[in-house]
Design an enzyme around this catalytic site. Structure first.
Site, PDB file in Angstrom:
ATOM      1  N   GLU A  97      -8.235 -10.872  -6.192  1.00 36.27           N
ATOM      2  CA  GLU A  97      -7.696  -9.933  -5.480  1.00 36.27           C
ATOM      3  C   GLU A  97      -7.702  -8.615  -6.480  1.00 36.27           C
ATOM      4  OE1 GLU A  97      -5.743  -8.382  -3.529  1.00 36.27           O
ATOM      5  OE2 GLU A  97      -4.814  -9.603  -2.143  1.00 36.27           O
ATOM      6  N   ASP A  98      -7.528  -7.463  -6.210  1.00 35.89           N
ATOM      7  CA  ASP A  98      -7.341  -6.240  -7.090  1.00 35.89           C
ATOM      8  C   ASP A  98      -5.905  -6.442  -7.886  1.00 35.89           C
ATOM      9  OD1 ASP A  98      -6.047  -5.758  -4.686  1.00 35.89           O
ATOM     10  OD2 ASP A  98      -6.720  -3.709  -4.558  1.00 35.89           O
ATOM     11  N   ASP A 101       1.290  -7.316  -5.533  1.00 33.91           N
ATOM     12  CA  ASP A 101       2.178  -6.261  -5.606  1.00 33.91           C
ATOM     13  C   ASP A 101       3.609  -7.434  -4.970  1.00 33.91           C
ATOM     14  OD1 ASP A 101       3.720  -4.037  -5.869  1.00 33.91           O
ATOM     15  OD2 ASP A 101       3.372  -3.212  -3.703  1.00 33.91           O
ATOM     16  N   PHE A 150       2.418   3.171  -9.234  1.00 30.62           N
ATOM     17  CA  PHE A 150       1.013   3.133  -8.142  1.00 30.62           C
ATOM     18  C   PHE A 150       0.095   3.628  -8.870  1.00 30.62           C
ATOM     19  CE2 PHE A 150      -1.793   3.860  -4.752  1.00 30.62           C
ATOM     20  CZ  PHE A 150      -1.091   2.815  -3.657  1.00 30.62           C
ATOM     21  N   ARG A 163     -11.364   5.088  -5.601  1.00 29.64           N
ATOM     22  CA  ARG A 163     -11.876   3.817  -6.097  1.00 29.64           C
ATOM     23  C   ARG A 163     -12.957   3.697  -7.177  1.00 29.64           C
ATOM     24  NH1 ARG A 163      -9.829   0.154  -2.001  1.00 29.64           N
ATOM     25  NH2 ARG A 163      -9.845   0.896  -0.061  1.00 29.64           N
TER      26      ARG A 163
HETATM   27  P1  IMP Z   1       0.932  -6.668  -1.652  1.00 30.86           P
HETATM   28  O1  IMP Z   1       0.636  -7.392  -0.231  1.00 30.86           O
HETATM   29  O2  IMP Z   1       2.253  -6.081  -1.394  1.00 30.86           O
HETATM   30  O3  IMP Z   1       0.955  -7.764  -2.783  1.00 30.86           O
HETATM   31  O4  IMP Z   1      -0.155  -5.841  -1.941  1.00 30.86           O
HETATM   32  C1  IMP Z   1      -1.541  -6.054  -2.137  1.00 30.86           C
HETATM   33  C2  IMP Z   1      -2.187  -5.167  -1.805  1.00 30.86           C
HETATM   34  O5  IMP Z   1      -1.699  -3.709  -1.729  1.00 30.86           O
HETATM   35  C3  IMP Z   1      -3.185  -5.017  -2.810  1.00 30.86           C
HETATM   36  O6  IMP Z   1      -4.516  -5.724  -2.604  1.00 30.86           O
HETATM   37  C4  IMP Z   1      -3.561  -3.388  -2.620  1.00 30.86           C
HETATM   38  O7  IMP Z   1      -4.548  -3.188  -1.724  1.00 30.86           O
HETATM   39  C5  IMP Z   1      -2.359  -2.688  -2.263  1.00 30.86           C
HETATM   40  N1  IMP Z   1      -1.763  -2.209  -3.488  1.00 30.86           N
HETATM   41  C6  IMP Z   1      -0.349  -2.581  -3.972  1.00 30.86           C
HETATM   42  N2  IMP Z   1      -0.211  -1.848  -5.048  1.00 30.86           N
HETATM   43  C7  IMP Z   1      -0.959  -1.109  -5.087  1.00 30.86           C
HETATM   44  C8  IMP Z   1      -1.250   0.167  -6.028  1.00 30.86           C
HETATM   45  O8  IMP Z   1      -0.582   0.194  -7.180  1.00 30.86           O
HETATM   46  N3  IMP Z   1      -2.372   0.656  -5.993  1.00 30.86           N
HETATM   47  C9  IMP Z   1      -3.384   0.578  -4.989  1.00 30.86           C
HETATM   48  N4  IMP Z   1      -3.141  -0.374  -4.238  1.00 30.86           N
HETATM   49  C10 IMP Z   1      -2.037  -1.060  -4.242  1.00 30.86           C
END
Ligand code: IMP
Length: 180
Positions: A97-98, A101, A150, A163
């Site tokens: 994963e990147d 969150d 963010f 990106r």
């Molecule tokens: P989650 O489902 O809320 O954990 O979010 C995961 C996905 O949300 C990541 O794989 C990202 O694609 C996107 N995301 C969450 N926070 C950020 C951020 O700070 N910058 C860019 N993308 C984010």
């Protein structure tokens, strides 16, 4: 890249050092196995490319695409846009994963893939924002913990932009369209 440079949160050098460390740890953990790296598109594509080159053990690279985000906010629902291209039953799977969150995306990926009977399943994420967690999920490997800002760059976007930045930047100053 449009506008002035964005504030650096993690430099390209710091990322590259940490990815090499993660590569070494993960290679040790999967010695004598051939894990499937399940990279979560699109955000993890640069991290996964560097991590794969930092691994010293055999591995297979696959990808899946899930969607839950619109601009800066998670919609709360996760959809499968693209599935893996291989059978993972009995395999060791490492979700790449990147960023984790709220945890919704990675827990949806875990649920989807666990159902297929892998021998093991773990998560490596470049970035972790533990203060934002809604779903209880703990990645086995984390590159960097960051606060609730963010960020963009090194694969992460804001509405498709940024990106390609080689470092992780603070995007809180940008508007919702990713413009300065
Ligand atoms: P989650 O489902 O809320 O954990 O979010 C995961 C996905 O949300 C990541 O794989 C990202 O694609 C996107 N995301 C969450 N926070 C950020 C951020 O700070 N910058 C860019 N993308 C984010």
């Amino acid at each position: 890249m449009p506008g002035a440079p964005l504030p650096t949160v993690i430099s390209a050098n710091a990322i590259s050092r940490r990815v090499r460390e993660l590569g070494a740890e993960i290679s040790t953990a999967y010695a004598d196995r051939e894990p499937v790296l399940a990279l979560v598109l699109h955000g993890a594509f640069i991290f996964a490319a560097d991590l794969a080159r930092a691994l010293t053990t055999a591995h297979q690279v696959e990808s899946l695409a899930l969607a839950s985000y619109d601009g800066r906010e998670s919609s709360g629902e996760v959809q499968v846009i693209k599935d893996l291209g291989c059978d993972i039953s009995g395999r060791d799977v490492l979700i790449v994963e990147d960023i984790v969150d709220t945890g919704r995306t990675v827990s949806a990926a875990l649920e989807l893939l666990e159902y297929r009977g892998p021998r093991s399943i773990e998560v490596v994420t470049l970035l972790d924002k533990p203060s934002r967690r809604v779903v209880d999920v703990t990645p086995r490997w984390v590159g960097f913990e960051i606060e609730d800002i963010f960020v963009v760059g090194y694969g992460l976007d804001l509405d498709g932009r940024y990106r390609g930045l080689p470092y992780i930047a603070n995007a809180d100053a940008l508007d919702l369209n990713g413009a300065p």
